[in-house]
Structure formats: structure tokens, C-alpha cells
Design a protein around this motif. Sequence first.
Motif, PDB file in Angstrom:
ATOM      1  N   GLU A 189       0.380  -1.255   0.192  1.00 58.55           N
ATOM      2  CA  GLU A 189       0.227   0.099  -0.310  1.00 58.55           C
ATOM      3  C   GLU A 189       1.038   1.128   0.084  1.00 58.55           C
ATOM      4  OE1 GLU A 189      -3.662   1.830   0.400  1.00 58.55           O
ATOM      5  OE2 GLU A 189      -3.216  -0.264  -0.423  1.00 58.55           O
ATOM      6  N   TYR A 190       2.151   1.173   0.219  1.00 61.69           N
ATOM      7  CA  TYR A 190       3.177   2.543   0.627  1.00 61.69           C
ATOM      8  C   TYR A 190       3.488   2.796  -0.821  1.00 61.69           C
ATOM      9  CZ  TYR A 190       7.300   5.003   1.886  1.00 61.69           C
ATOM     10  OH  TYR A 190       8.036   5.881   2.502  1.00 61.69           O
ATOM     11  N   LEU A 191       3.228   1.498  -1.745  1.00 62.97           N
ATOM     12  CA  LEU A 191       4.213   1.675  -2.341  1.00 62.97           C
ATOM     13  C   LEU A 191       3.762   2.142  -3.633  1.00 62.97           C
ATOM     14  CD1 LEU A 191       6.223  -1.415  -2.779  1.00 62.97           C
ATOM     15  CD2 LEU A 191       7.378   0.981  -2.694  1.00 62.97           C
ATOM     16  N   LEU A 192       2.768   2.063  -3.251  1.00 63.58           N
ATOM     17  CA  LEU A 192       1.202   1.581  -5.004  1.00 63.58           C
ATOM     18  C   LEU A 192       1.084   3.781  -4.753  1.00 63.58           C
ATOM     19  CD1 LEU A 192      -1.173  -1.095  -3.826  1.00 63.58           C
ATOM     20  CD2 LEU A 192      -0.563  -0.504  -6.309  1.00 63.58           C
ATOM     21  N   GLU A 193       0.999   3.829  -3.202  1.00 61.94           N
ATOM     22  CA  GLU A 193       0.850   5.282  -2.684  1.00 61.94           C
ATOM     23  C   GLU A 193       2.292   6.725  -3.272  1.00 61.94           C
ATOM     24  OE1 GLU A 193      -1.542   7.272  -1.773  1.00 61.94           O
ATOM     25  OE2 GLU A 193      -3.342   5.163  -1.515  1.00 61.94           O
ATOM     26  N   LYS A 194       3.317   6.161  -3.303  1.00 66.96           N
ATOM     27  CA  LYS A 194       4.534   6.970  -3.593  1.00 66.96           C
ATOM     28  C   LYS A 194       4.316   6.684  -5.050  1.00 66.96           C
ATOM     29  CE  LYS A 194       9.065   6.328  -3.088  1.00 66.96           C
ATOM     30  NZ  LYS A 194       9.989   5.980  -2.167  1.00 66.96           N
ATOM     31  N   GLU A 210       3.845  -5.413 -10.136  1.00 65.33           N
ATOM     32  CA  GLU A 210       4.846  -6.265  -9.031  1.00 65.33           C
ATOM     33  C   GLU A 210       5.435  -5.352  -8.393  1.00 65.33           C
ATOM     34  OE1 GLU A 210       6.115  -9.315 -11.740  1.00 65.33           O
ATOM     35  OE2 GLU A 210       3.773 -10.442 -11.955  1.00 65.33           O
ATOM     36  N   ILE A 211       5.715  -5.725  -7.295  1.00 66.98           N
ATOM     37  CA  ILE A 211       6.717  -4.588  -6.830  1.00 66.98           C
ATOM     38  C   ILE A 211       8.361  -5.376  -7.101  1.00 66.98           C
ATOM     39  CG2 ILE A 211       8.396  -4.925  -4.373  1.00 66.98           C
ATOM     40  CD1 ILE A 211       5.416  -5.461  -2.964  1.00 66.98           C
ATOM     41  N   GLU A 212       9.203  -4.398  -7.311  1.00 64.37           N
ATOM     42  CA  GLU A 212      10.082  -4.418  -8.652  1.00 64.37           C
ATOM     43  C   GLU A 212      11.470  -3.373  -7.899  1.00 64.37           C
ATOM     44  OE1 GLU A 212      13.348  -4.767 -10.793  1.00 64.37           O
ATOM     45  OE2 GLU A 212      12.259  -2.876 -10.472  1.00 64.37           O
ATOM     46  N   HIS A 213      12.971  -4.207  -7.622  1.00 64.10           N
ATOM     47  CA  HIS A 213      13.904  -4.445  -6.398  1.00 64.10           C
ATOM     48  C   HIS A 213      14.863  -3.327  -8.094  1.00 64.10           C
ATOM     49  CE1 HIS A 213      12.630  -7.420  -4.093  1.00 64.10           C
ATOM     50  NE2 HIS A 213      13.583  -7.273  -2.939  1.00 64.10           N
ATOM     51  N   VAL A 214      15.451  -2.457  -8.282  1.00 64.11           N
ATOM     52  CA  VAL A 214      15.723  -1.485  -8.722  1.00 64.11           C
ATOM     53  C   VAL A 214      16.802  -2.134  -8.657  1.00 64.11           C
ATOM     54  CG1 VAL A 214      16.456   1.077  -9.222  1.00 64.11           C
ATOM     55  CG2 VAL A 214      13.871   0.698  -8.429  1.00 64.11           C
ATOM     56  N   ASN A 223      15.921  -5.487   0.916  1.00 65.81           N
ATOM     57  CA  ASN A 223      14.215  -4.729   0.446  1.00 65.81           C
ATOM     58  C   ASN A 223      14.217  -3.673   0.839  1.00 65.81           C
ATOM     59  OD1 ASN A 223      13.742  -7.666  -0.608  1.00 65.81           O
ATOM     60  ND2 ASN A 223      13.670  -8.822   1.195  1.00 65.81           N
ATOM     61  N   ARG A 224      14.782  -2.794   1.587  1.00 69.54           N
ATOM     62  CA  ARG A 224      14.466  -1.546   1.412  1.00 69.54           C
ATOM     63  C   ARG A 224      13.366  -0.886   0.509  1.00 69.54           C
ATOM     64  NH1 ARG A 224      17.024   0.554   6.175  1.00 69.54           N
ATOM     65  NH2 ARG A 224      16.157   2.651   5.352  1.00 69.54           N
ATOM     66  N   GLU A 225      12.424   0.244   0.853  1.00 69.41           N
ATOM     67  CA  GLU A 225      11.449   0.825   0.385  1.00 69.41           C
ATOM     68  C   GLU A 225      11.666   2.076  -1.199  1.00 69.41           C
ATOM     69  OE1 GLU A 225      10.181   4.459   0.068  1.00 69.41           O
ATOM     70  OE2 GLU A 225      11.603   4.868   1.624  1.00 69.41           O
ATOM     71  N   SER A 226      13.646   2.109  -0.471  1.00 70.11           N
ATOM     72  CA  SER A 226      14.274   3.044  -1.199  1.00 70.11           C
ATOM     73  C   SER A 226      14.527   2.634  -2.538  1.00 70.11           C
ATOM     74  CB  SER A 226      15.118   4.135   0.032  1.00 70.11           C
ATOM     75  OG  SER A 226      15.863   2.513   0.511  1.00 70.11           O
ATOM     76  N   ASN A 227      14.459   0.673  -2.540  1.00 66.98           N
ATOM     77  CA  ASN A 227      15.050   0.479  -3.316  1.00 66.98           C
ATOM     78  C   ASN A 227      13.744  -0.590  -4.035  1.00 66.98           C
ATOM     79  OD1 ASN A 227      16.531  -1.398  -5.337  1.00 66.98           O
ATOM     80  ND2 ASN A 227      16.927  -3.057  -3.847  1.00 66.98           N
ATOM     81  N   LEU A 228      12.354  -0.207  -4.137  1.00 70.46           N
ATOM     82  CA  LEU A 228      11.289  -0.767  -4.356  1.00 70.46           C
ATOM     83  C   LEU A 228      10.807   0.399  -5.675  1.00 70.46           C
ATOM     84  CD1 LEU A 228      10.337  -3.158  -1.284  1.00 70.46           C
ATOM     85  CD2 LEU A 228      12.062  -3.911  -2.749  1.00 70.46           C
ATOM     86  N   THR A 229      10.023  -0.512  -6.186  1.00 67.15           N
ATOM     87  CA  THR A 229       8.453   0.728  -6.883  1.00 67.15           C
ATOM     88  C   THR A 229       7.809  -0.706  -7.915  1.00 67.15           C
ATOM     89  OG1 THR A 229       8.970   2.244  -8.660  1.00 67.15           O
ATOM     90  CG2 THR A 229      10.479   0.121  -8.961  1.00 67.15           C
ATOM     91  N   LEU A 230       6.820  -0.257  -8.597  1.00 63.08           N
ATOM     92  CA  LEU A 230       6.085  -0.938  -8.728  1.00 63.08           C
ATOM     93  C   LEU A 230       6.647  -1.056 -10.335  1.00 63.08           C
ATOM     94  CD1 LEU A 230       3.146   0.670  -7.374  1.00 63.08           C
ATOM     95  CD2 LEU A 230       4.754  -2.120  -7.308  1.00 63.08           C
ATOM     96  N   ALA A 231       6.474  -2.331 -10.683  1.00 65.38           N
ATOM     97  CA  ALA A 231       6.179  -2.601 -12.400  1.00 65.38           C
ATOM     98  C   ALA A 231       5.690  -3.593 -12.988  1.00 65.38           C
ATOM     99  CB  ALA A 231       7.415  -3.019 -12.897  1.00 65.38           C
ATOM    100  N   CYS A 232       4.786  -3.098 -14.192  1.00 64.62           N
ATOM    101  CA  CYS A 232       3.966  -4.115 -14.477  1.00 64.62           C
ATOM    102  C   CYS A 232       4.962  -5.760 -15.599  1.00 64.62           C
ATOM    103  CB  CYS A 232       2.836  -3.472 -15.800  1.00 64.62           C
ATOM    104  SG  CYS A 232       4.169  -3.235 -16.746  1.00 64.62           S
ATOM    105  N   ARG A 233       4.196  -7.186 -15.555  1.00 65.92           N
ATOM    106  CA  ARG A 233       4.457  -8.225 -15.642  1.00 65.92           C
ATOM    107  C   ARG A 233       5.672  -7.670 -16.943  1.00 65.92           C
ATOM    108  NH1 ARG A 233       4.651 -13.643 -14.515  1.00 65.92           N
ATOM    109  NH2 ARG A 233       3.297 -13.056 -12.967  1.00 65.92           N
TER     110      ARG A 233
END
Length: 433
Positions: A189-194, A210-214, A223-233
Motif C-alpha cells: 500500500e505504501y508503494l502504491l501511494e508513492k 508487481e514489486i520490483e527491485h531497482v 528490500n528497503r522501500e528506497s530500492n523498491l518500485t512498482l512494475a507491470c509483469r
Amino acid sequence: MNRIFVLDNQKQPLSPCLPARARMLLREGKAAVYRRFPFTIILKNRTGGETQPVELKLDPGSKTTGIALIAEVKTGKVAVFAAELNHRGAAIKKVLLDRRMFRRNRRARKTRYRAPRFDNRTRRNGWLPPSIQSRVDNSLTWAKRLRRLCPITTVAVETARFDMQQMENPDISGVEYQQGTLAGYELREYLLEKWGRRCAYCGAENVPLEIEHVVPRSKGGSNRESNLTLACRDCNEKKGNGPIREFLATKPELLKKILAGLKRPLHDAAVVNAARYALGGALKSLGLPVSFWSGGRTKFNRTGQHYPKAHWIDAACVGETGAAVKLDPKLQPFSVVASGRGSRQMCRMDKYGFPRTGPKGARFVKGFRTGDLVKAVVPAGKKTGTHLGRVAVRSTGSFNVTTAAGTIQGISHKYCRRLHRADGYGYTNKPSA
């Protein structure tokens, strides 16, 4: 649609009724209009009666707070009223910044020395910035207002992050603790809002994300949120475990935007976190049982019932009772916009901080004040007709009325009839009846 609030002849709340029932009571003369926003009727010949318990639910947000009233009827738990309260935190912050600028400019001019006073001021325990405190005050104001209009017995608010798994199983630990029913909901939910609920690479919306690791885990990424974003499959598979700079080598602007977004704090989430304990304490002053629930539980309830994302729907899905609540797809939430109750500033300033207007005049003129909702019926002249809108009073008694079609200037107070007093809020939709 929202149900209509009902009061007995002693102004005690009764169970809300359907709009058709309210229209019939008004038409037969058994009730009268008590309040326009939210629409409330008062019965003329009834005192007391049995009422259904109603639960008030709140989903606090940085810009908008969702409000829902849930009642137990024959068909189960049903939302009888829904509203979305839009805050004015950004406007308050801007006003305070302007005031600070004006004060600094005055001190910098070649005038007599004025000793600073900020060292003499202290802040009470639990102090919040005015822009955040206004969110708490707005939510509490509407909780009190709805309690006067409806027989509310309990309050559920999405505030604190209670650990529901540990409450069910106090001995839970390790991987079992991390992979429970709500695992990943808070972070997701945090990443969706961000990231605005869209793919960071292609901008796709309304698709599974999907949660994606940059920086891939295989290359030392965390796995910190500063290294995570959202991506389609598709984008997630195309990027694979390669570095993001190679994947977006042909899109330098997008690469710059994503890297900046990784470092950007979630301002709205910080605002909500700062105010959550203050809101919880304020709601306890109502004297009703108050329960606190996490955002993960709210989303779990909403997605499990396949409801779309909306502030008032999130409010209805808060807590244990939100797991099985019936929502009418035709229900339009009551829209409330916090507008404030005027300014304490004695006169307006220009961009240099010098007064550009005279002192404020009387607040009430001929019984009206700026912000009142009025109905002006002009019998003759250029402004002939019926005008419904907000009034801006003038000391001459000739008012301006702002309607949906524009502002009508120079309407005499003799032609105006007040429908709703200014209460610090604006309402963007029509009453339900």
C-alpha cells in the motif's frame, strides 16, 4: 444514495430513513427541514423511539478523509451515509509562509529595533503544526456533528498499526509471523501511494502491478522501500536482473525521474503518521468506544469484497466489521471541503508586505455573513430571477452572490433568504432530498 438524518421534536437523533420516506413526511407536514448539509429533518409530533446502533468509521488521509456510517439492518451491515472530507492543510501552510515572509520583511526595514519574541514562546505537549492540526480538528468536528444527527454507538478509525496476527496467536514468530494473512499489505500500500498506482517504467494503470527491485537482489540490492518500485509483469520481465541504467539507457528523462522518486519521502504518509495519535486521542473525547485498525486490514477487507478504491469505501471497510459490509454502487458520497472561518488578518497585504486595504469591517451585515448559503429572489431589474449560492456581504447592504453560473453583484439584502449558515465548510453536491 445517502439516507436522511432524522431528529425527534426534542432534537434527539433517530435512525436515518430513505429519501422517499423523508419526502413523504415533508409533504404531509409531519416533518420540517432542520439542516441542509447534511440534509436533516425534524419530526413535529414524535418524541424518542427505538434506534438501530450505528458505527462511525474514519479513514484519515493527508488530503481527504473518508467517512462512513454503518448500520445493522435486515440485510446485514449496510452503509447508510458516506462522505469525503477534503482538508485545507496546503492552504494553511501557504498562509503561514506568507505571514512569516511579511514579518521578516518588516524586521529588515530601517525602522526602530523590535526585539524578537519567538524565544518567549513555548509549545505544549503534543503540539502539531497548524496544517496537520487542522486535519485532526476537521475530523473531530464532523464526528461530533454526525453524532448529534445519528445514534452512533461505536467508532472505528484507521490510525494505529495494530498487530492482528499476534492478537490471534500470541506465540507467532519468525517466518510464520512475516507470512500471515496480511503479509506485504502495508508495504504494498505504501508503494502504491508513492508511485501513483501505475507502472514506474511504462505508466500502465489498472493492471496487476508487481514489486520490483531497482537494484536486483542478485546484485546486492536490499528490500528497503528506497530500492523498491512498482512494475507491470511485462516491464518486470524485460528488466530482469539487469541494472536500471542499462534498461532505461534510451529514456534518460524517465531514468532521472525514477531515481529521484526513490529518494523522495512519502510526504502524505508522514502527515498521516504524525497526526494518527492525536486523532485517536481526540476521538476518545467523544465518550464512545473507539477501536483502531491498520491500513493493511482495511485493504484486505476491500479487495476481498472486490470494491474499487475510494476514500469512503476504505472507511466502510475499516475494522473487523468491514470484512462483510454492503455498499450500494449508486451511493454518491457527500462531498465536504474545509474552507475555514475567515482570516484573523486585520488588512490585506501586497507582495511587499504593505497594507493594501483598510481594516476589516463588521462580520455580520443585516443578519448575514460572508459564506452563508442564500436564496435571492429579485423581482425586477437587470438581475431579475432566483439566485442560489454563497453570499459575500458588504457594509452597504448590497451583496454579491456566487452561484454555479458565476457571481451576481449588487443584490440587496432585502431579496436574500438564508438557507444555511456559514460553518467553515463548502459542499459541492446538492442535498439528497
